[in-house]
Write an enzyme that holds these catalytic residues in place. Structure first.
Site, short mmCIF file in Angstrom:
data_model
loop_
_atom_site.label_atom_id
_atom_site.label_comp_id
_atom_site.label_asym_id
_atom_site.label_seq_id
_atom_site.Cartn_x
_atom_site.Cartn_y
_atom_site.Cartn_z
N SER A 92 -13.31 -3.47 1.99
CA SER A 92 -14.17 -2.68 1.12
C SER A 92 -15.65 -2.88 1.45
O SER A 92 -16.48 -3.07 0.56
CB SER A 92 -13.92 -3.00 -0.36
OG SER A 92 -12.61 -2.65 -0.73
N PRO A 93 -16.02 -2.84 2.74
CA PRO A 93 -17.41 -3.07 3.12
C PRO A 93 -18.33 -1.91 2.73
O PRO A 93 -19.55 -2.03 2.86
CB PRO A 93 -17.33 -3.23 4.65
CG PRO A 93 -16.17 -2.38 5.04
CD PRO A 93 -15.17 -2.57 3.93
N LEU A 94 -17.75 -0.81 2.27
CA LEU A 94 -18.55 0.32 1.79
C LEU A 94 -18.44 0.48 0.28
O LEU A 94 -18.66 1.57 -0.27
CB LEU A 94 -18.13 1.61 2.51
CG LEU A 94 -18.37 1.61 4.01
CD1 LEU A 94 -17.85 2.88 4.66
CD2 LEU A 94 -19.86 1.42 4.33
N GLY A 95 -18.10 -0.61 -0.40
CA GLY A 95 -18.09 -0.59 -1.86
C GLY A 95 -17.15 0.45 -2.44
O GLY A 95 -17.48 1.10 -3.43
N ARG A 96 -15.97 0.61 -1.82
CA ARG A 96 -14.98 1.58 -2.29
C ARG A 96 -15.58 2.99 -2.42
O ARG A 96 -15.32 3.71 -3.36
CB ARG A 96 -14.35 1.12 -3.60
CG ARG A 96 -13.60 -0.19 -3.45
CD ARG A 96 -12.84 -0.60 -4.69
NE ARG A 96 -11.96 -1.71 -4.36
CZ ARG A 96 -12.32 -3.00 -4.36
NH1 ARG A 96 -13.55 -3.33 -4.71
NH2 ARG A 96 -11.47 -3.94 -4.03
N GLY A 97 -16.38 3.32 -1.41
CA GLY A 97 -16.95 4.66 -1.34
C GLY A 97 -18.36 4.79 -1.88
O GLY A 97 -19.01 5.82 -1.68
N HIS A 133 -1.20 -12.15 1.10
CA HIS A 133 -2.06 -11.20 0.37
C HIS A 133 -2.71 -11.87 -0.84
O HIS A 133 -3.88 -11.62 -1.13
CB HIS A 133 -1.22 -10.00 -0.06
CG HIS A 133 -2.00 -8.75 -0.24
ND1 HIS A 133 -1.44 -7.51 -0.27
CD2 HIS A 133 -3.33 -8.54 -0.38
CE1 HIS A 133 -2.37 -6.58 -0.43
NE2 HIS A 133 -3.53 -7.20 -0.50
N TYR A 154 0.84 -1.19 0.00
CA TYR A 154 0.00 0.00 0.00
C TYR A 154 0.88 1.24 0.00
O TYR A 154 1.63 1.50 0.95
CB TYR A 154 -0.92 0.02 1.23
CG TYR A 154 -1.98 -1.06 1.25
CD1 TYR A 154 -2.24 -1.85 0.14
CD2 TYR A 154 -2.72 -1.30 2.40
CE1 TYR A 154 -3.21 -2.85 0.17
CE2 TYR A 154 -3.69 -2.29 2.44
CZ TYR A 154 -3.93 -3.06 1.32
OH TYR A 154 -4.89 -4.05 1.36
#
Length: 329
Positions: free
Chosen positions: A202-207, A123, A56
């Site tokens: 990504s539980p918020l769908g990448r924003g 990963h 990252y």
């Protein structure tokens, strides 16, 4: 914040953790000061589980975290997970050899300014290396005191079973949210049966599953979402239309959409951990509130009716982004 155990015998962590990928500017420009402010807010909110990876920001994210720990002397207040096994650059590859993983973990520990991490993920799986050899390497890291527990990212349930036969696997992380529900086809059940924690990234769908209206035209050229099918037309406009229905429910309930979307993951995946990424203290506060928000059965049914399994248009990844992901569901 509500606590859950990370692995069958691991430490207690807040149900909402913090994905630290954005500390390297991957989803937009940021500063170390902003990232450090977010980490401070995390402690105040009981968000004590931090998730990062060696790739990252080409190591920058780990360096930012290490600077914070050194400046504040609070490393022991966090449960840290990092990852290794991906070689970036023009010769991008997945490498799970003992030599490469050893180089990965040693470099991560140096950047983080610590002698160990509580959880270490592979990963991406390198299928040229037998799972028995990978586990032998990771067990060696445990015996050397470099890591506390073993994890895997984006593997199939069958791989988890094979690994767990050799040594307990504390956690598996997969993308999971209202618009990505593949783990429901087997991984959630497998994790539960083995005492392995399920971690939603990504539980918020990448924003997407927030109150911020995204504009793909404004994404930087190297933004992960730029070529992603769900963020390109005609899929993006259709997906926005669906998400606006979720926004309307959240407004009616008087809570941020992010809180509602994260609470949904906890209802569907009992005792799971979510690691939404943010470099904003305000957004982190919205996320943290989901740990203790209880969805009524009526509200859950309403969300399921509006956004049923498979509602999102477009593939989850491009062909290039999907390399290394095990999809044998």
């Amino acid at each position: 914040m509500r606590k859950v155990r990370l692995g069958e015998n691991g430490p207690l962590v807040g149900a909402v953790g913090l994905g630290c990928m954005s500390f390297g500017g991957i989803y937009g420009s940021t500063t170390r000061e902003d990232s450090h402010a977010t980490l401070k807010t995390a402690l105040d909110l009981g968000v004590n589980h931090l998730d990062v990876a060696n790739i990252y920001g080409a190591g920058v994210c780990e360096e930012v975290m290490g600077d914070f720990f050194r400046a504040n002397g609070n490393r022991d207040q966090f449960v840290i997970a990092t990852k290794g096994g991906i070689q970036t650059g023009p010769n991008r590859d997945f490498i799970n050899t003992k030599a490469y993983l050893t180089a990965c973990i040693d470099a991560s520990l140096k950047r983080l300014g610590t002698d160990h991490v509580e959880l270490y993920y592979i990963h991406r799986r390198d299928h040229r290396v037998p799972i028995e050899d990978v586990m032998e390497t990771l067990i060696g890291f445990i015996e050397a005191g470099k890591i506390g527990a073993i994890g895997f990212s984006e593997i199939a349930p069958a791989t988890l079973v094979q690994a767990a036969e050799i040594h307990p696997v504390a956690a598996v992380q997969s993308e999971y949210s209202l618009w990505t529900r593949l783990p429901e086809l087997g991984m959630l059940r497998t994790c539960k049966s083995l005492g392995t924690s399920f971690v939603s990234f990504s539980p918020l769908g990448r924003g997407m599953l927030t109150d911020v209206e995204l504009d793909p035209a404004s994404f930087a050229a190297d933004d992960f979402r730029k070529p992603n099918p769900r963020f390109t037309e005609p899929h993006f406009s259709s997906n926005v239309g669906s998400v606006r229905q979720l926004n309307a429910i959240a407004r009616r309930e008087g809570i941020p959409t992010a809180t509602l979307a994260l609470a949904w993951t906890f209802h569907r995946a009992e005792d799971s951990i979510a690691i939404p990424g943010t470099r904003s203290a305000d957004h982190l506060t919205e996320n943290a509130a989901a740990a203790d928000f209880v969805l009524s059965s009526d509200l859950l049914d309403e969300i399921e009716d509006l956004l049923p399994f498979g509602w999102a248009e477009g593939s989850r990844y491009t062909e290039a982004q999907s390399r290394g992901v095990e999809n044998s569901y």
